[in-house]
Design an enzyme around this catalytic site. Structure first.
Site, short mmCIF file in Angstrom:
data_model
loop_
_atom_site.label_atom_id
_atom_site.label_comp_id
_atom_site.label_asym_id
_atom_site.label_seq_id
_atom_site.Cartn_x
_atom_site.Cartn_y
_atom_site.Cartn_z
N THR A 124 0.50 -1.54 0.13
CA THR A 124 0.33 -0.35 0.19
C THR A 124 0.67 0.99 -0.12
OG1 THR A 124 -1.22 1.40 1.40
CG2 THR A 124 0.07 -0.52 2.86
N ASP A 125 0.24 2.46 -0.38
CA ASP A 125 1.19 3.98 -0.26
C ASP A 125 1.29 4.29 1.10
OD1 ASP A 125 -1.51 4.58 0.16
OD2 ASP A 125 -1.59 5.73 -1.28
N GLU A 126 0.09 3.35 1.97
CA GLU A 126 0.44 4.17 3.00
C GLU A 126 2.19 3.66 3.52
OE1 GLU A 126 -3.25 3.44 6.01
OE2 GLU A 126 -4.09 3.54 4.19
N TYR A 149 -1.70 -0.24 11.25
CA TYR A 149 -2.42 -1.51 9.60
C TYR A 149 -1.00 -0.85 8.90
CZ TYR A 149 -3.49 -2.09 4.47
OH TYR A 149 -3.54 -1.89 3.54
N LYS A 153 2.53 -3.50 7.36
CA LYS A 153 2.63 -3.32 5.99
C LYS A 153 3.83 -2.86 5.40
CE LYS A 153 -0.36 -4.30 3.10
NZ LYS A 153 -1.04 -5.98 2.50
P1 NAD Z 1 -10.05 -7.08 3.00
O1 NAD Z 1 -10.20 -6.66 4.03
O2 NAD Z 1 -11.67 -6.44 1.70
O3 NAD Z 1 -10.06 -8.60 2.54
C1 NAD Z 1 -9.22 -9.12 2.95
C2 NAD Z 1 -8.91 -10.42 2.53
O4 NAD Z 1 -8.48 -11.47 3.49
C3 NAD Z 1 -10.01 -10.86 3.08
O5 NAD Z 1 -10.86 -12.08 2.36
C4 NAD Z 1 -9.85 -11.95 4.69
O6 NAD Z 1 -11.09 -12.98 4.62
C5 NAD Z 1 -8.49 -12.48 4.35
N1 NAD Z 1 -7.72 -12.57 5.29
C6 NAD Z 1 -7.90 -11.51 6.17
N2 NAD Z 1 -6.82 -12.54 7.03
C7 NAD Z 1 -6.60 -13.62 7.09
C8 NAD Z 1 -5.34 -14.59 6.90
N3 NAD Z 1 -4.87 -14.47 8.32
N4 NAD Z 1 -5.32 -15.81 6.57
C9 NAD Z 1 -6.10 -16.57 5.80
N5 NAD Z 1 -6.58 -14.75 4.71
C10 NAD Z 1 -6.77 -13.80 5.16
O7 NAD Z 1 -8.43 -6.04 2.25
P2 NAD Z 1 -8.56 -5.29 0.40
O8 NAD Z 1 -9.34 -4.08 0.44
O9 NAD Z 1 -8.92 -6.30 -0.67
O10 NAD Z 1 -7.12 -5.66 0.01
C11 NAD Z 1 -6.49 -6.45 -0.07
C12 NAD Z 1 -4.34 -6.07 -0.25
O11 NAD Z 1 -4.47 -5.45 -0.94
C13 NAD Z 1 -4.38 -5.61 1.11
O12 NAD Z 1 -2.54 -7.07 1.70
C14 NAD Z 1 -4.34 -5.04 1.10
O13 NAD Z 1 -3.06 -4.18 2.10
C15 NAD Z 1 -3.87 -3.83 0.20
N6 NAD Z 1 -4.35 -2.76 -0.52
C16 NAD Z 1 -5.82 -2.32 0.10
C17 NAD Z 1 -6.13 -1.30 -0.47
C18 NAD Z 1 -7.72 -0.59 -0.19
O14 NAD Z 1 -7.80 0.57 -0.55
N7 NAD Z 1 -8.42 -1.57 0.05
C19 NAD Z 1 -4.80 -0.15 -1.64
C20 NAD Z 1 -3.13 -0.24 -1.09
C21 NAD Z 1 -3.76 -2.07 -0.41
O1 DAU Z 2 -3.98 4.23 0.92
C1 DAU Z 2 -4.16 2.36 0.88
C2 DAU Z 2 -5.01 2.51 1.73
O2 DAU Z 2 -6.28 3.06 1.80
C3 DAU Z 2 -4.72 1.05 1.45
O3 DAU Z 2 -3.86 0.33 2.41
C4 DAU Z 2 -6.29 1.11 3.27
O4 DAU Z 2 -6.30 -1.45 2.87
C5 DAU Z 2 -7.62 0.98 2.85
O5 DAU Z 2 -8.24 0.30 4.05
C6 DAU Z 2 -7.09 2.79 2.35
O6 DAU Z 2 -7.29 3.11 3.35
P1 DAU Z 2 -7.47 4.60 4.46
O7 DAU Z 2 -7.23 4.88 5.70
O8 DAU Z 2 -6.90 5.87 3.43
O9 DAU Z 2 -8.98 4.52 3.88
P2 DAU Z 2 -10.15 4.64 4.32
O10 DAU Z 2 -11.47 4.17 4.03
O11 DAU Z 2 -10.42 4.18 6.02
O12 DAU Z 2 -10.09 6.47 4.76
C7 DAU Z 2 -9.78 6.94 3.78
C8 DAU Z 2 -10.40 8.62 4.09
O13 DAU Z 2 -11.51 9.09 4.83
C9 DAU Z 2 -9.32 8.66 5.73
O14 DAU Z 2 -8.45 10.40 5.45
C10 DAU Z 2 -9.70 8.49 6.65
C11 DAU Z 2 -11.31 9.25 6.21
N1 DAU Z 2 -12.93 8.88 7.05
C12 DAU Z 2 -13.20 7.19 6.62
C13 DAU Z 2 -14.14 6.75 7.57
C14 DAU Z 2 -14.16 5.46 7.31
C15 DAU Z 2 -13.88 9.64 6.90
O15 DAU Z 2 -13.37 10.61 7.15
N2 DAU Z 2 -14.68 8.88 8.49
C16 DAU Z 2 -15.28 7.40 7.93
O16 DAU Z 2 -16.48 7.39 7.99
#
Ligand code: NAD
Ligand code: DAU
Length: 339
Positions: A124-126, A149, A153
């Site tokens: 992730t970019d985080e 988190y 990562k």
């Molecule tokens: P998500 O939370 O929707 O899904 C996570 C999945 O992993 C689920 O199906 C869960 O059951 C499975 N899981 C969790 N713990 C596990 C374990 N111990 N063993 C096996 N399976 C397990 O997540 P997502 O948003 O689809 O993110 C997927 C990946 O992409 C993550 O690695 C996250 O860090 C990365 N990522 C997410 C975002 C975003 O914006 N959502 C952005 C950049 C990177």
């Molecule tokens: O940048 C990539 C990341 O983006 C991924 O690695 C993470 O898995 C994914 O959860 C996401 O992280 P963020 O913390 O950026 O996403 P989130 O959707 O939780 O929040 C986005 C922005 O919105 C952040 O500035 C917090 C704000 N927010 C979020 C929630 C859930 C609110 O203001 N209110 C809310 O209720």
């Protein structure tokens, strides 16, 4: 080619499995624990396909992971499984560190033991932390994670890279910006705002709502992962950004406009501790080395996403029952609206 995909029942993993299964000849073994975020309903499109196998299990379970990798001998591991939500990592860091760090370690060890030809670690970019404007992080930007988190990562990225440097395991790492699209669990900003707005519920904006995120449509992310899987160079890191930076408030206003709901639904609430102000990513390297670029326009992608949530209220109801209510109360219950 056979892939072992971890976390393939989650939001991005399931989009990737659906896309990868569309590639002729590609076989997918999906290892997923089915936590609150994992949902087999996300995969009905591939269920029953002879090239697909689902295994329920924990990536921290070394015995299971070793047996599965030994039995399936995949050509590549594409590792999505994670505890992915920042707010939950603040409320309960333990499962986050265990899955994101220990789980990655277990997979890397199995990959090393069985000489897997490609290990794609999805990150992730985080990990770059909050950036001052107008800086953009490229892959050499320092790591500066802020939440349990993002720290877990960043730690798993470093561990994965160490397996390349030390053991010559062919690791590649992708770092994507904020994803949105269908099937996203309604704990993240966009699906939470959409599902609340559709029910005339309040839209909890943290702090002043001026935090900036770069929005990437989930299918653009998955195409980027496929590009790195096929063309990425061993040991390299590739950023995958949406090239669309927006303050949270603007995203929320767009959700209100597209759902036809009033601005009075917005509730400014107590900020997230350690809240990163701004993420910004350069994907120049991936674009230069492969033909990839993000193609989804944000307004179109958001409208499409809203239509998906409108048309899938039964999916929403099921994922929001039970434990979701407890989480919601825990995360938002003590965040009284502030003016
Ligand atoms: P998500 O939370 O929707 O899904 C996570 C999945 O992993 C689920 O199906 C869960 O059951 C499975 N899981 C969790 N713990 C596990 C374990 N111990 N063993 C096996 N399976 C397990 O997540 P997502 O948003 O689809 O993110 C997927 C990946 O992409 C993550 O690695 C996250 O860090 C990365 N990522 C997410 C975002 C975003 O914006 N959502 C952005 C950049 C990177
Ligand atoms: O940048 C990539 C990341 O983006 C991924 O690695 C993470 O898995 C994914 O959860 C996401 O992280 P963020 O913390 O950026 O996403 P989130 O959707 O939780 O929040 C986005 C922005 O919105 C952040 O500035 C917090 C704000 N927010 C979020 C929630 C859930 C609110 O203001 N209110 C809310 O209720």
């Amino acid at each position: 080619m056979k892939l072992l995909v971890t976390g393939g029942a989650g939001f991005i993993g399931s989009a990737f499995v659906r896309m990868a299964m569309g590639e002729t000849g590609l076989r997918v073994v999906n290892l997923d624990k089915l936590t609150y975020a994992g949902n087999l309903e996300n995969l009905v499109d591939v269920e029953g396909n002879a090239r697909y196998r689902f295994v329920q299990g924990d990536i921290c379970d070394a015995e299971l992971v070793n047996a599965l990798v030994g039995e399936e001998r995949p050509d590549a591991i594409v590792h999505f499984a994670a505890e992915s939500h920042v707010d939950r990592s603040i409320l309960s860091p333990e499962p986050v560190v265990r899955t994101n760090y220990n789980g990655t370690f277990t997979l890397l060890e199995a990959a090393r033991l069985h000489h897997i030809a490609r290990f794609l670690h999805v990150s992730t970019d985080e990990v770059y932390g909050s950036l001052p404007a107008p800086a953009e992080a490229d892959e050499r930007y320092p790591l500066n994670p802020s939440s349990p988190y993002s720290a877990s990562k960043a730690a798993s990225d470093l561990l994965a890279r160490s397996y390349f440097v030390t053991f010559k395991l062919p690791v590649v790492i992708t770092r994507a910006s904020n994803n949105y699209g269908p099937y996203q669990f309604p704990e993240k900003l966009i699906p939470l705002m959409i599902t609340n707005a559709l029910e005339d519920g309040s839209l909890p904006v943290y702090g002043d709502g001026r935090q900036v995120r770069d929005w990437l449509y989930v299918e653009d992310h998955c195409r980027g992962i496929l590009a790195v899987l096929h063309h990425g160079r061993d040991g390299e890191i590739y950023n995958i950004g949406g090239n669309r930076s927006l303050p949270n408030l603007e995203v929320v206003h767009q959700v209100l406009a597209l759902t036809g709901k009033p601005e009075s639904l917005i509730a400014y609430v107590k900020d997230r501790p350690g809240h990163d102000r701004r993420y910004a990513l350069s994907s120049e390297k991936l674009m230069r080395e492969t033909a990839w670029q993000p193609v989804m326009n944000f307004e179109v992608g958001l409208a499409r996403t809203i239509e998906w949530y409108r048309g899938n209220s039964a999916w929403v109801e099921r994922v929001r029952s039970g434990a979701y209510r407890t989480y919601y109360e825990r995360n938002y219950g003590n965040r009284a609206a502030v003016t």
